[in-house]
Design a protein around this motif. Structure first.
Motif, mmCIF file in Angstrom:
data_model
loop_
_atom_site.group_PDB
_atom_site.id
_atom_site.type_symbol
_atom_site.label_atom_id
_atom_site.label_comp_id
_atom_site.label_asym_id
_atom_site.label_seq_id
_atom_site.Cartn_x
_atom_site.Cartn_y
_atom_site.Cartn_z
ATOM 1 N N ILE A 1 -11.676 5.645 -2.409
ATOM 2 C CA ILE A 1 -12.520 4.474 -2.117
ATOM 3 C C ILE A 1 -12.513 4.155 -0.624
ATOM 4 O O ILE A 1 -13.538 3.797 -0.056
ATOM 5 N N VAL A 2 -11.351 4.280 0.000
ATOM 6 C CA VAL A 2 -11.258 4.037 1.445
ATOM 7 C C VAL A 2 -10.710 5.313 2.081
ATOM 8 O O VAL A 2 -9.729 5.876 1.595
ATOM 9 N N ASN A 3 -11.360 5.765 3.157
ATOM 10 C CA ASN A 3 -10.906 6.972 3.847
ATOM 11 C C ASN A 3 -9.558 6.756 4.491
ATOM 12 O O ASN A 3 -9.391 5.788 5.225
ATOM 13 N N ASN A 4 -8.633 7.651 4.217
ATOM 14 C CA ASN A 4 -7.385 7.626 4.948
ATOM 15 C C ASN A 4 -6.703 6.248 4.992
ATOM 16 O O ASN A 4 -6.427 5.730 6.073
ATOM 17 N N PRO A 5 -6.453 5.673 3.835
ATOM 18 C CA PRO A 5 -5.825 4.339 3.856
ATOM 19 C C PRO A 5 -4.405 4.410 4.406
ATOM 20 O O PRO A 5 -3.802 5.481 4.405
ATOM 21 N N GLN A 6 -3.899 3.267 4.857
ATOM 22 C CA GLN A 6 -2.540 3.243 5.409
ATOM 23 C C GLN A 6 -1.525 3.687 4.363
ATOM 24 O O GLN A 6 -1.684 3.404 3.180
ATOM 25 N N LYS A 7 -0.469 4.335 4.843
ATOM 26 C CA LYS A 7 0.622 4.693 3.938
ATOM 27 C C LYS A 7 1.495 3.471 3.743
ATOM 28 O O LYS A 7 1.624 2.657 4.650
ATOM 29 N N ILE A 8 2.128 3.391 2.589
ATOM 30 C CA ILE A 8 3.094 2.315 2.376
ATOM 31 C C ILE A 8 4.465 2.882 2.734
ATOM 32 O O ILE A 8 4.953 3.801 2.071
ATOM 33 N N GLY A 9 5.068 2.368 3.794
ATOM 34 C CA GLY A 9 6.365 2.882 4.243
ATOM 35 C C GLY A 9 7.491 2.371 3.356
ATOM 36 O O GLY A 9 8.344 3.129 2.904
ATOM 37 N N VAL A 10 7.464 1.053 3.103
ATOM 38 C CA VAL A 10 8.515 0.435 2.294
ATOM 39 C C VAL A 10 7.847 -0.493 1.284
ATOM 40 O O VAL A 10 6.908 -1.211 1.605
ATOM 41 N N ILE A 11 8.360 -0.475 0.084
ATOM 42 C CA ILE A 11 7.791 -1.327 -0.973
ATOM 43 C C ILE A 11 8.948 -1.762 -1.879
ATOM 44 O O ILE A 11 9.949 -1.048 -1.990
ATOM 45 N N ASP B 1 3.686 15.995 -4.440
ATOM 46 C CA ASP B 1 2.765 16.691 -3.529
ATOM 47 C C ASP B 1 1.995 15.736 -2.623
ATOM 48 O O ASP B 1 0.993 16.110 -2.036
ATOM 49 N N VAL B 2 2.440 14.488 -2.539
ATOM 50 C CA VAL B 2 1.836 13.539 -1.584
ATOM 51 C C VAL B 2 2.965 12.853 -0.815
ATOM 52 O O VAL B 2 4.096 12.802 -1.285
ATOM 53 N N SER B 3 2.590 12.300 0.360
ATOM 54 C CA SER B 3 3.638 11.702 1.205
ATOM 55 C C SER B 3 3.859 10.234 0.867
ATOM 56 O O SER B 3 3.928 9.389 1.756
ATOM 57 N N GLY B 4 3.877 9.908 -0.405
ATOM 58 C CA GLY B 4 4.196 8.538 -0.810
ATOM 59 C C GLY B 4 2.973 7.774 -1.281
ATOM 60 O O GLY B 4 1.923 8.357 -1.545
ATOM 61 N N PHE B 5 3.152 6.471 -1.384
ATOM 62 C CA PHE B 5 2.070 5.605 -1.866
ATOM 63 C C PHE B 5 1.150 5.224 -0.722
ATOM 64 O O PHE B 5 1.580 5.048 0.418
ATOM 65 N N LEU B 6 -0.108 5.057 -1.063
ATOM 66 C CA LEU B 6 -1.094 4.596 -0.083
ATOM 67 C C LEU B 6 -1.467 3.162 -0.432
ATOM 68 O O LEU B 6 -1.352 2.741 -1.588
ATOM 69 N N ALA B 7 -1.945 2.440 0.578
ATOM 70 C CA ALA B 7 -2.256 1.027 0.350
ATOM 71 C C ALA B 7 -3.425 0.835 -0.615
ATOM 72 O O ALA B 7 -3.566 -0.233 -1.208
ATOM 73 N N CYS B 8 -4.275 1.840 -0.763
ATOM 74 C CA CYS B 8 -5.285 1.784 -1.831
ATOM 75 C C CYS B 8 -5.787 3.190 -2.117
ATOM 76 O O CYS B 8 -5.368 4.153 -1.465
ATOM 77 N N GLU C 1 -15.552 -0.727 -6.596
ATOM 78 C CA GLU C 1 -15.267 -0.067 -5.305
ATOM 79 C C GLU C 1 -15.506 -1.037 -4.153
ATOM 80 O O GLU C 1 -14.726 -1.111 -3.206
ATOM 81 N N LYS C 2 -16.617 -1.791 -4.268
ATOM 82 C CA LYS C 2 -16.955 -2.759 -3.218
ATOM 83 C C LYS C 2 -15.830 -3.787 -3.051
ATOM 84 O O LYS C 2 -15.454 -4.184 -1.951
ATOM 85 N N CYS C 3 -15.275 -4.204 -4.165
ATOM 86 C CA CYS C 3 -14.214 -5.212 -4.160
ATOM 87 C C CYS C 3 -12.951 -4.662 -3.481
ATOM 88 O O CYS C 3 -12.370 -5.309 -2.599
ATOM 89 N N VAL C 4 -12.544 -3.441 -3.867
ATOM 90 C CA VAL C 4 -11.329 -2.855 -3.279
ATOM 91 C C VAL C 4 -11.519 -2.713 -1.771
ATOM 92 O O VAL C 4 -10.648 -3.065 -0.971
ATOM 93 N N ARG C 5 -12.705 -2.232 -1.374
ATOM 94 C CA ARG C 5 -12.966 -2.050 0.062
ATOM 95 C C ARG C 5 -12.906 -3.371 0.806
ATOM 96 O O ARG C 5 -12.290 -3.472 1.867
ATOM 97 N N ALA C 6 -13.547 -4.396 0.243
ATOM 98 C CA ALA C 6 -13.589 -5.694 0.937
ATOM 99 C C ALA C 6 -12.169 -6.229 1.148
ATOM 100 O O ALA C 6 -11.833 -6.704 2.238
ATOM 101 N N ILE C 7 -11.334 -6.101 0.135
ATOM 102 C CA ILE C 7 -9.961 -6.622 0.273
ATOM 103 C C ILE C 7 -9.190 -5.770 1.284
ATOM 104 O O ILE C 7 -8.490 -6.276 2.152
ATOM 105 N N TYR C 8 -9.381 -4.470 1.188
ATOM 106 C CA TYR C 8 -8.650 -3.585 2.101
ATOM 107 C C TYR C 8 -9.009 -3.906 3.556
ATOM 108 O O TYR C 8 -8.128 -4.073 4.404
#
Ligand code: ASP
Length: 447
Positions: A220-230, A209-216, A428-435
């Motif tokens: 924690i982060v609004n609308n993170p990038q989708k992972i196209g290929v992994i 029910d989701v369009s794949g994996f997200l980068a995080c 959360e702060k850590c994930v955001r900073a890296i993202y």
């Protein structure tokens, strides 16, 4: 001809409407020859998954010798699905009666839980006009309860080569004593992967029910990038650390057969989804970091002893203590005279931590022992990190600018991940900073 194996998850098959949508997807591509299905999942938040309801049936049957109350919602759900689909000639009522009878006679939690997949596969096979092939005929476990590869692949190949199309229930197989045995929860992903390997598919499509994996984590982060290929390797790191679109064990069968997986969204079938590729087919994309994932609630036991480096067998003695107590460790960063054990805190509750430290002191007599509790681990993962200079400098600068105190660092020897240990409170702060360091154009999720 090319063959695709599809797997549809519980939310994709929760009611008649969704099942019809899945059937359309299957019919739209004739290379989608085999489908593995989950039990109907939640239709809305607060709804109960059929599998959970079946565990309730098991409890009721164990206590009272009948499961009439707990089985009633299961019966209602399947009757209404069959009605919604207009399958008048499909005698679901008798199949349900037989299931209820067997649940009581079988007295097995695994058998009972497996009936959700069984019933769903039976009715989906009737809807599509495809063969129903029971998982217990083709997926086997050995005496140690492990998946029996050789036997299963032989049977899958033999059984399915004569079926143009088949529907196979996910989540279970047969143990060495002829009883139904389930995988762990969410295990239909594993069944799909096994079938894909068994028929040597060109692709394993996992519909969810989701369009794949997200980068995080999007919480924690609004609308993170989708992972196209992994790659499989990257995915293994991310799923282990909590990215949970796909069951972590579903990777192995297809990975061994070099079969790619595509995660697709049943509700947005035109979305590309995420393509998971074996390393040799994986071509590096622009980002040096593919994704970030993490988990809270670890404990670090920090040991220091002068001349530890010269004491042969130090680490072995420490690990023997863990082995004897059956405690799993996640990481073991070490220095010249120091060694740390990173363990999930849930294994150390109820006095286990103190006992363990006592045993370690006895085994290796360290000069100093310190315990850090409430630690979170965050993994930054990407093949792109291997070849590019300065990734860790950027990562640690970003963390220091965000005021995150790094308590532990571990870089896997494969160089595709850097794991930092930080206080739970900084997670959360850590994930955001890296993202934000590695992915631009993002906005923070509301806290
Ligand atoms: N129905 C099982 C569960 O809820 C297995 C699955 O859906 O993959 O865990």
């Amino acid at each position: 001809m090319h063959v695709k194996v599809c797997k549809f998850g519980g939310s994709s098959l929760a009611d008649g409407n969704n099942i019809r949508r899945a059937a359309e997807i299957l019919r739209a591509d004739e290379t989608r020859r085999y489908v593995v299905v989950s039990a109907p999942g939640k239709r809305f938040s607060g709804d109960v998954k059929i599998t959970d309801q079946l565990y309730e049936c098991y409890r009721e049957a164990a206590e009272t010798g009948s499961c009439v109350n707990a089985f009633a919602p299961v019966r209602r759900r399947f009757l209404s699905i069959v009605e919604e689909l207009g399958l008048e000639h499909f005698d679901i009522a008798s199949i349900l009666d037989e299931c209820e009878r067997q649940i009581i006679a079988n007295k097995s939690a695994d058998f009972t839980a497996s009936r959700g997949e069984y019933l769903n596969a039976r009715l989906i096979a009737a809807l599509l006009g495809w063969d129903f092939v029971d998982a217990q005929e083709i997926i086997y476990f050995n005496e140690r309860g492990m998946f029996d590869e050789a036997r299963s692949y032989r049977l899958i190949e033999r059984r399915l080569k004569h079926c143009k199309n088949a529907v196979i229930p996910g989540f279970y197989g047969m143990d060495a004593w002829g009883c139904v045995k389930t995988f762990t929860r969410g295990g239909s992903d594993i069944s799909g992967s096994i079938i894909a390997r068994g028929v040597n598919a060109e692709l394993y499509e996992n519909w969810t029910d989701v369009s794949g994996f997200l980068a995080c984590d999007p919480r924690i982060v609004n609308n993170p990038q989708k992972i196209g290929v992994i790659s499989f390797k990257e995915l293994r790191e991310l799923s282990y650390m909590g990215a949970n679109v796909l069951h972590a064990d579903a990777i192995y069968p297809v990975r061994k057969g070099d079969i790619p997986i595509r995660i697709k969204n049943t509700f947005r079938p035109m979305d590309e989804g995420t393509l998971i590729l074996p390393s040799k087919k994986y071509v590096k994309h622009g980002n040096r970091v593919t994704g970030i994932a993490g988990k809270k609630d670890f404990t670090v036991i920090f040991l220091e002893k002068q001349l530890m480096n010269a004491e042969i067998g130090f680490a072995r003695k420490v690990l023997s203590v863990l082995e004897k107590d059956g405690i799993n460790f996640e990481h073991m960063p070490s220095g010249i005279d120091t060694l740390s054990l990173v363990i999930e805190s849930k294994y150390l509750a109820g006095g286990v931590l103190d006992t363990l430290i006592g045993q370690i002191k006895e085994a290796v007599n360290p000069d100093y022992v310190r315990v850090l509790e409430d630690i979170a681990l965050v993994a930054t993962v990407g093949h792109g990190m291997t070849a590019s200079v300065g990734t860790s400098a950027r990562l640690f600068t970003a963390l220091s600018q965000a005021g995150v105190n790094v308590r532990m660092i571990d870089q896997g020897s494969s160089e595709i991940n850097i794991i930092v240990g930080i206080d739970n409170a900084d997670y959360e702060k850590c994930v955001r900073a890296i993202y934000f360091e590695f992915f631009s154009n993002a906005t923070e999720a509301d806290e």
